[in-house]
Design a protein around this motif. Structure first.
Motif, PDB file in Angstrom:
ATOM      1  N   ALA A  38      37.054  39.736  41.124  1.00  0.00           N
ATOM      2  CA  ALA A  38      36.626  38.347  40.907  1.00  0.00           C
ATOM      3  C   ALA A  38      36.435  38.065  39.423  1.00  0.00           C
ATOM      4  CB  ALA A  38      35.338  38.068  41.672  1.00  0.00           C
ATOM      5  N   VAL A  39      35.919  39.043  38.690  1.00  0.00           N
ATOM      6  CA  VAL A  39      35.743  38.878  37.238  1.00  0.00           C
ATOM      7  C   VAL A  39      37.106  38.773  36.555  1.00  0.00           C
ATOM      8  CG1 VAL A  39      34.974  40.055  35.135  1.00  0.00           C
ATOM      9  CG2 VAL A  39      33.471  39.989  37.124  1.00  0.00           C
ATOM     10  N   ALA A  40      38.062  39.596  36.984  1.00  0.00           N
ATOM     11  CA  ALA A  40      39.405  39.567  36.404  1.00  0.00           C
ATOM     12  C   ALA A  40      40.089  38.225  36.660  1.00  0.00           C
ATOM     13  CB  ALA A  40      40.247  40.703  36.969  1.00  0.00           C
ATOM     14  N   ALA A  41      39.773  37.621  37.813  1.00  0.00           N
ATOM     15  CA  ALA A  41      40.339  36.311  38.152  1.00  0.00           C
ATOM     16  C   ALA A  41      39.531  35.164  37.549  1.00  0.00           C
ATOM     17  CB  ALA A  41      40.403  36.158  39.662  1.00  0.00           C
ATOM     18  N   SER A  42      38.461  35.488  36.827  1.00  0.00           N
ATOM     19  CA  SER A  42      37.563  34.505  36.200  1.00  0.00           C
ATOM     20  C   SER A  42      36.966  33.535  37.217  1.00  0.00           C
ATOM     21  CB  SER A  42      38.285  33.732  35.091  1.00  0.00           C
ATOM     22  OG  SER A  42      38.690  34.616  34.077  1.00  0.00           O
ATOM     23  N   ASP A  43      36.688  34.016  38.402  1.00  0.00           N
ATOM     24  CA  ASP A  43      36.083  33.199  39.457  1.00  0.00           C
ATOM     25  C   ASP A  43      34.582  33.491  39.496  1.00  0.00           C
ATOM     26  OD1 ASP A  43      35.411  31.742  41.660  1.00  0.00           O
ATOM     27  OD2 ASP A  43      36.860  32.679  43.021  1.00  0.00           O
ATOM     28  N   LYS A  44      33.827  32.667  38.766  1.00  0.00           N
ATOM     29  CA  LYS A  44      32.385  32.906  38.603  1.00  0.00           C
ATOM     30  C   LYS A  44      31.649  32.887  39.945  1.00  0.00           C
ATOM     31  CE  LYS A  44      28.553  32.614  35.820  1.00  0.00           C
ATOM     32  NZ  LYS A  44      28.180  33.529  34.769  1.00  0.00           N
ATOM     33  N   GLU A  45      31.991  31.921  40.792  1.00  0.00           N
ATOM     34  CA  GLU A  45      31.295  31.767  42.079  1.00  0.00           C
ATOM     35  C   GLU A  45      31.526  32.983  42.987  1.00  0.00           C
ATOM     36  OE1 GLU A  45      31.368  28.655  45.775  1.00  0.00           O
ATOM     37  OE2 GLU A  45      31.598  27.838  43.750  1.00  0.00           O
ATOM     38  N   ALA A  46      32.780  33.378  43.124  1.00  0.00           N
ATOM     39  CA  ALA A  46      33.100  34.536  43.966  1.00  0.00           C
ATOM     40  C   ALA A  46      32.503  35.811  43.382  1.00  0.00           C
ATOM     41  CB  ALA A  46      34.610  34.694  44.105  1.00  0.00           C
ATOM     42  N   LEU A  79      27.863  45.730  36.155  1.00  0.00           N
ATOM     43  CA  LEU A  79      28.459  44.659  36.960  1.00  0.00           C
ATOM     44  C   LEU A  79      27.872  43.299  36.575  1.00  0.00           C
ATOM     45  CD1 LEU A  79      28.676  46.256  40.519  1.00  0.00           C
ATOM     46  CD2 LEU A  79      30.541  45.742  38.961  1.00  0.00           C
ATOM     47  N   SER A  80      26.537  43.270  36.391  1.00  0.00           N
ATOM     48  CA  SER A  80      25.865  42.025  36.016  1.00  0.00           C
ATOM     49  C   SER A  80      26.384  41.536  34.672  1.00  0.00           C
ATOM     50  CB  SER A  80      24.363  42.228  35.940  1.00  0.00           C
ATOM     51  OG  SER A  80      23.862  42.640  37.176  1.00  0.00           O
ATOM     52  N   LYS A  81      26.535  42.451  33.740  1.00  0.00           N
ATOM     53  CA  LYS A  81      27.041  42.104  32.414  1.00  0.00           C
ATOM     54  C   LYS A  81      28.456  41.524  32.511  1.00  0.00           C
ATOM     55  CE  LYS A  81      27.808  44.245  27.881  1.00  0.00           C
ATOM     56  NZ  LYS A  81      27.806  45.516  27.149  1.00  0.00           N
ATOM     57  N   ALA A  82      29.281  42.123  33.347  1.00  0.00           N
ATOM     58  CA  ALA A  82      30.661  41.642  33.525  1.00  0.00           C
ATOM     59  C   ALA A  82      30.675  40.243  34.118  1.00  0.00           C
ATOM     60  CB  ALA A  82      31.440  42.604  34.404  1.00  0.00           C
ATOM     61  N   VAL A  83      29.829  39.995  35.120  1.00  0.00           N
ATOM     62  CA  VAL A  83      29.791  38.678  35.764  1.00  0.00           C
ATOM     63  C   VAL A  83      29.262  37.625  34.782  1.00  0.00           C
ATOM     64  CG1 VAL A  83      28.688  37.311  37.588  1.00  0.00           C
ATOM     65  CG2 VAL A  83      29.587  39.575  38.106  1.00  0.00           C
ATOM     66  N   ASN A  84      28.235  38.001  34.008  1.00  0.00           N
ATOM     67  CA  ASN A  84      27.676  37.054  33.050  1.00  0.00           C
ATOM     68  C   ASN A  84      28.619  36.761  31.889  1.00  0.00           C
ATOM     69  OD1 ASN A  84      25.317  36.775  34.512  1.00  0.00           O
ATOM     70  ND2 ASN A  84      24.270  38.417  33.425  1.00  0.00           N
ATOM     71  N   SER A  85      29.603  37.630  31.657  1.00  0.00           N
ATOM     72  CA  SER A  85      30.537  37.416  30.551  1.00  0.00           C
ATOM     73  C   SER A  85      31.590  36.359  30.877  1.00  0.00           C
ATOM     74  CB  SER A  85      31.215  38.732  30.178  1.00  0.00           C
ATOM     75  OG  SER A  85      32.130  39.101  31.191  1.00  0.00           O
ATOM     76  N   ILE A  86      31.704  35.978  32.159  1.00  0.00           N
ATOM     77  CA  ILE A  86      32.663  34.947  32.535  1.00  0.00           C
ATOM     78  C   ILE A  86      32.188  33.611  31.959  1.00  0.00           C
ATOM     79  CG2 ILE A  86      33.787  33.720  34.423  1.00  0.00           C
ATOM     80  CD1 ILE A  86      33.291  36.129  36.191  1.00  0.00           C
ATOM     81  N   ALA A  87      33.071  32.966  31.227  1.00  0.00           N
ATOM     82  CA  ALA A  87      32.692  31.701  30.573  1.00  0.00           C
ATOM     83  C   ALA A  87      32.720  30.536  31.546  1.00  0.00           C
ATOM     84  CB  ALA A  87      33.630  31.412  29.409  1.00  0.00           C
TER      85      ALA A  87
END
Length: 87
Positions: A38-46, A79-87
């Motif tokens: 989901a992070v690679a796809a830049s899908d913040k919600e998912a 994981l949290s850091k990766a999710v929070n890095s999504i703009a």
């Protein structure tokens, strides 16, 4: 093969626990991969939904002694850091 009864039992118990640990570790890896996808796809919600599920799975694994608590904490943090890095 062991000859002593207690040694035979240890072998069986260790095999059972190894299978249990393997399935728990596999579930953790799967949940981590879902977050990373989901992070690679830049899908913040998912990603945030998958993160909640992953944190739950990782915490359960740590509680059962499959992972050390610091190892589990590190996984959650990354994981949290990766999710929070999504703009």
């Amino acid at each position: 093969m062991a000859n002593i009864k207690s040694a035979k039992k240890r072998i069986l118990v260790n095999r059972t626990k190894a299978e249990r640990n393997k399935s728990i570790k596999s579930a953790v890896k799967t949940s981590i991969k879902k977050v990373e996808a989901a992070v690679a796809a830049s899908d913040k919600e998912a990603a945030s939904i998958a993160l909640v599920d992953a944190i739950s799975t990782i915490d359960k694994a740590a509680t059962k002694g499959v992972y050390h608590k610091n190892n589990a904490s590190r996984k959650v943090s990354r994981l949290s850091k990766a999710v929070n890095s999504i703009a």
